[in-house]
Design a protein around this motif. Structure first.
Motif, PDB file in Angstrom:
ATOM      1  N   GLN A 136       9.110   0.204  -7.594  1.00 49.35           N
ATOM      2  CA  GLN A 136       8.621   1.510  -8.058  1.00 49.35           C
ATOM      3  C   GLN A 136       7.102   1.467  -8.129  1.00 49.35           C
ATOM      4  O   GLN A 136       6.524   0.580  -8.764  1.00 49.35           O
ATOM      5  N   CYS A 137       6.452   2.396  -7.453  1.00 49.43           N
ATOM      6  CA  CYS A 137       4.990   2.442  -7.490  1.00 49.43           C
ATOM      7  C   CYS A 137       4.524   2.770  -8.912  1.00 49.43           C
ATOM      8  O   CYS A 137       5.064   3.658  -9.571  1.00 49.43           O
ATOM      9  N   ALA A 138       3.503   2.032  -9.358  1.00 49.67           N
ATOM     10  CA  ALA A 138       3.018   2.188 -10.733  1.00 49.67           C
ATOM     11  C   ALA A 138       2.324   3.538 -10.951  1.00 49.67           C
ATOM     12  O   ALA A 138       2.221   4.008 -12.081  1.00 49.67           O
ATOM     13  N   TYR A 139       1.874   4.165  -9.845  1.00 51.20           N
ATOM     14  CA  TYR A 139       0.995   5.331 -10.008  1.00 51.20           C
ATOM     15  C   TYR A 139       1.778   6.632 -10.245  1.00 51.20           C
ATOM     16  O   TYR A 139       1.607   7.305 -11.258  1.00 51.20           O
ATOM     17  N   HIS A 140       2.694   6.993  -9.298  1.00 47.22           N
ATOM     18  CA  HIS A 140       3.441   8.250  -9.459  1.00 47.22           C
ATOM     19  C   HIS A 140       4.942   8.072  -9.273  1.00 47.22           C
ATOM     20  O   HIS A 140       5.672   9.034  -9.086  1.00 47.22           O
ATOM     21  N   GLY A 141       5.382   6.795  -9.227  1.00 47.00           N
ATOM     22  CA  GLY A 141       6.821   6.525  -9.331  1.00 47.00           C
ATOM     23  C   GLY A 141       7.649   6.590  -8.068  1.00 47.00           C
ATOM     24  O   GLY A 141       8.886   6.531  -8.154  1.00 47.00           O
ATOM     25  N   LEU A 142       7.056   6.725  -6.867  1.00 46.55           N
ATOM     26  CA  LEU A 142       7.890   6.640  -5.660  1.00 46.55           C
ATOM     27  C   LEU A 142       8.589   5.286  -5.659  1.00 46.55           C
ATOM     28  O   LEU A 142       8.022   4.290  -6.116  1.00 46.55           O
ATOM     29  N   GLU A 143       9.804   5.246  -5.102  1.00 45.43           N
ATOM     30  CA  GLU A 143      10.548   3.973  -5.056  1.00 45.43           C
ATOM     31  C   GLU A 143      10.862   3.609  -3.609  1.00 45.43           C
ATOM     32  O   GLU A 143      11.193   4.478  -2.801  1.00 45.43           O
ATOM     33  N   ARG A 176       0.883  -1.170   0.000  1.00 42.62           N
ATOM     34  CA  ARG A 176       0.000   0.000   0.000  1.00 42.62           C
ATOM     35  C   ARG A 176       0.915   1.213   0.000  1.00 42.62           C
ATOM     36  O   ARG A 176       1.541   1.529   1.002  1.00 42.62           O
ATOM     37  N   CYS A 177       1.007   1.860  -1.144  1.00 43.70           N
ATOM     38  CA  CYS A 177       1.879   3.028  -1.255  1.00 43.70           C
ATOM     39  C   CYS A 177       1.380   4.132  -0.312  1.00 43.70           C
ATOM     40  O   CYS A 177       0.175   4.388  -0.243  1.00 43.70           O
ATOM     41  N   PRO A 178       2.298   4.778   0.421  1.00 41.41           N
ATOM     42  CA  PRO A 178       1.854   5.802   1.379  1.00 41.41           C
ATOM     43  C   PRO A 178       1.352   7.080   0.699  1.00 41.41           C
ATOM     44  O   PRO A 178       0.775   7.938   1.359  1.00 41.41           O
ATOM     45  N   HIS A 179       1.561   7.218  -0.616  1.00 41.74           N
ATOM     46  CA  HIS A 179       1.092   8.425  -1.293  1.00 41.74           C
ATOM     47  C   HIS A 179      -0.420   8.371  -1.499  1.00 41.74           C
ATOM     48  O   HIS A 179      -1.172   8.961  -0.766  1.00 41.74           O
ATOM     49  N   ARG A 180      -0.876   7.588  -2.443  1.00 40.06           N
ATOM     50  CA  ARG A 180      -2.325   7.487  -2.705  1.00 40.06           C
ATOM     51  C   ARG A 180      -2.832   6.064  -2.528  1.00 40.06           C
ATOM     52  O   ARG A 180      -3.871   5.696  -3.057  1.00 40.06           O
ATOM     53  N   PHE A 181      -2.040   5.268  -1.836  1.00 36.86           N
ATOM     54  CA  PHE A 181      -2.453   3.907  -1.425  1.00 36.86           C
ATOM     55  C   PHE A 181      -2.629   2.919  -2.588  1.00 36.86           C
ATOM     56  O   PHE A 181      -3.368   1.942  -2.460  1.00 36.86           O
ATOM     57  N   ALA A 182      -1.971   3.176  -3.689  1.00 40.36           N
ATOM     58  CA  ALA A 182      -1.999   2.171  -4.775  1.00 40.36           C
ATOM     59  C   ALA A 182      -1.222   0.933  -4.305  1.00 40.36           C
ATOM     60  O   ALA A 182      -0.231   1.065  -3.583  1.00 40.36           O
ATOM     61  N   PRO A 183      -1.646  -0.262  -4.699  1.00 41.93           N
ATOM     62  CA  PRO A 183      -0.865  -1.458  -4.336  1.00 41.93           C
ATOM     63  C   PRO A 183       0.505  -1.411  -5.021  1.00 41.93           C
ATOM     64  O   PRO A 183       0.584  -1.220  -6.235  1.00 41.93           O
TER      65      PRO A 183
HETATM   66  S1  FES Z   1       0.195   6.149  -5.189  1.00 44.10           S
HETATM   67 FE1  FES Z   1       2.241   5.464  -5.159  1.00 44.10          FE
HETATM   68  S2  FES Z   1       3.385   7.113  -5.905  1.00 44.10           S
HETATM   69 FE2  FES Z   1       1.347   7.833  -5.863  1.00 44.10          FE
END
Ligand code: FES
Ligand SMILES: [Fe+2]
Length: 364
Positions: free
Chosen positions: A87-94, A67-74
Motif C-alpha cells: 500500500q502506497c504511504a501517500y494516497h493508499g493505492l495498492e 515508484r508509485c505511478p500516482h505521484r511517484f512516492a517510493p
Molecule cells: S503517490 Fe502513491 S498513491 Fe499517491
C-alpha cells in the motif's frame, strides 16, 4: 602473458575506462537473502532504477519498481498488507506482486490503466537474491556459479557482508582482478613486500578471465599465518581470481609449504559480488569461505569474526578510499584518459574486452 600489455607505456591498448553502461540482460545480486525479512520492505537502487523488495507469505520474493505511478512516492515508504500487497504511504493505492494496481480507495474506485509498476524476476540462490532487469527472458540457469557458498559449515563462512562504494563498479573490478595491490595497499595484512615479485598468468575459460599469482618462498601475510598454527617460516602464497561477467569474482587463495601442492595448504575462497547502484556507485557484497581448515572449532569461531573484520577493514578502509578518490579524479578529467598499462593489468584489460563485447552484443 598478453601480447597487448607490457611494462611502461608498451603497445597502445585501448582500455575501456568506465563504459558508463550496464549489461542489462544479466543477473545482479539485489541483496543477501537474509536481508529480505518477512513483513518488511527493502529499498535499493540497482542499475539506476529504484527497486523495492519483499517476501510474500509463501516465502518467495518480489521485486517491484519503487515508484508509485500516482505521484511517484517510493512504495518502500508504504505498508505490506495481507495478501502480499504493497500500500502506497501517500494516497493508499495498492499493488500486487506483479506490479498491478489492485485497489484504488478514491472516487468510483476505478483502477486507471496506467496504474502499475514494473516487476522484476528475482530468485534466491547461493545465499543471495538475484534480480534480472533486462528485456530478455530471465533464465535462472545463467546465475553465476557460486556453489562454494552452498552447504558450508557455519564456522567456515564469514559474515555475509556488504559496503557501499562511491565509484563505478568497473573500478572495483579493476582492483579485485589486480592482486598485486595487496602488497602495497594491504601490506602486512593480505600481502607484503615478498609477494610483489610474482608470476601472473592470465587464462580464459569461455568469457571468464582467470588471473593467477604465485609467490614462492615468502613470509606468510598476517591473516594467513593465523590459519595455520605452527606454520613454516617460509611459505608459497598463491591466488587464482576468476572474473565472471559482468561483475563477479571468486578468489581462491592461500599458503602452502614451499613446493608442496597448493591443496595441502590452507586459505579461503573470497567471494565478491558487485552490483552497480548507478554509474557512480556500487553495492559491494562479500564473504569468505575457508578451505583446508587446520584449526579447531574454538579457533574457527574466533577466526570467523577476525577474518570478516579484517576483510571489511581492507575493503572499506584501504581499497574503498583509493577507489573513491580515483572516481573523483576521473570525474574531474577534462580530457579522455588512457591508463598506462603494466604487466599486472593483463587481467583488467582482458575482462574489459569481454565486457565491451557483451555490451556491444546487447546494443545490437
Ligand atoms: S503517490 Fe502513491 S498513491 Fe499517491
Ligand atoms: Fe584490495
Amino acid at each position: 602473458m598478453d601480447g597487448t600489455a607490457g611494462q611502461g607505456t608498451g603497445p597502445k591498448v585501448k582500455q575501456v575506462m568506465m563504459t558508463g553502461k550496464f549489461l542489462r540482460n544479466a543477473w545482479y545480486v539485489a541483496a543477501w537473502s537474509e536481508e529480505i525479512l518477512p513483513g518488511k520492505l527493502l529499498a535499493r537502487t540497482i542499475l539506476g532504477e529504484p527497486v523495492v523488495m519483499y517476501r510474500k507469505s509463501d516465502g518467495s520474493l518480489v521485486a517491484l519498481e519503487n515508484r508509485c505511478p500516482h505521484r511517484f512516492a517510493p512504495l518502500s515508504l508504504g505498508t505490506l498488507l495481507p495478501g502480499d500487497r504493497v500500500q502506497c504511504a501517500y494516497h493508499g493505492l495498492e499493488f500486487d506482486g506483479s506490479g498491478a494496481c489492485v485497489h484504488n480507495p478514491h472516487g468510483a474506485k476505478n483502477i486507471p490503466s496506467r496504474a502499475k509498476v514494473a516487476s522484476y524476476p528475482i530468485v534466491e540462490k547461493h545465499l543471495a537474491a538475484w534480480i534480472w532487469m533486462g528485456d530478455k527472458p530471465a533464465d535462472p540457469a545463467k546465475i553465476p556459479d557460486f556453489r562454494v557458498l552452498d552447504n558450508v559449515p557455519e564456522l567456515h563462512i564469514t559474515k555475509l557482508d556488504s559496503i557501499h562504494v562511491k565509484a563505478n563498479y568497473e573500478l572495483v573490478v579493476d582492483n579485485l582482478l589486480d592482486v598485486s595491490h595487496t602488497s602495497y595497499l594491504h601490506d602486512g595484512l593480505l600481502g607484503n613486500k615478498d609477494t610483489v615479485e610474482s608470476d601472473t598468468p592470465v587464462d580464459m575459460d569461455g568469457d571468464d578471465v582467470i588471473v593467477s599469482r604465485y609467490s614462492p618462498n615468502a613470509t606468510p601475510p598476517g591473516m594467513f599465518a593465523q590459519f595455520w598454527p605452527g606454520h613454516p617460516e617460509r611459505i608459497d602464497k598463491f591466488s587464482r581470481t576468476r572474473w565472471m561477467a559482468p561483475c563477479y569474482l571468486t578468489l581462491f587463495t592461500g599458503i602452502c609449504q614451499p613446493g608442496a601442492p597448493r591443496e595441502s595448504g590452507t586459505g579461503y575462497h573470497g567471494i565478491h559480488m558487485l552490483t552497480p547502484e548507478d554509474e557512480g556507485s556500487t553495492h559491494y557484497f562479500f564473504t569468505a569461505v575457508r578451505w583446508g581448515v587446520k584449526t579447531d572449532d574454538e579457533t574457527n569461531r574466533e577466526l570467523r569474526e577476525k577474518v570478516a573484520k579484517l576483510r571489511r577493514f581492507a575493503f572499506e578502509e584501504q581499497d574503498g578510499p583509493v577507489i573513491e578518490e580515483q572516481q573523483k579524479v576521473l570525474d574531474k578529467a577534462t580530457r579522455q584518459l588512457e591508463p598506462t598499462i603494466l604487466s599486472v593489468d593483463v587481467g583488467p584489460v582482458r575482462y574489459k574486452r569481454v565486457l565491451e563485447k557483451l555490451l556491444a552484443a546487447e546494443r545490437g
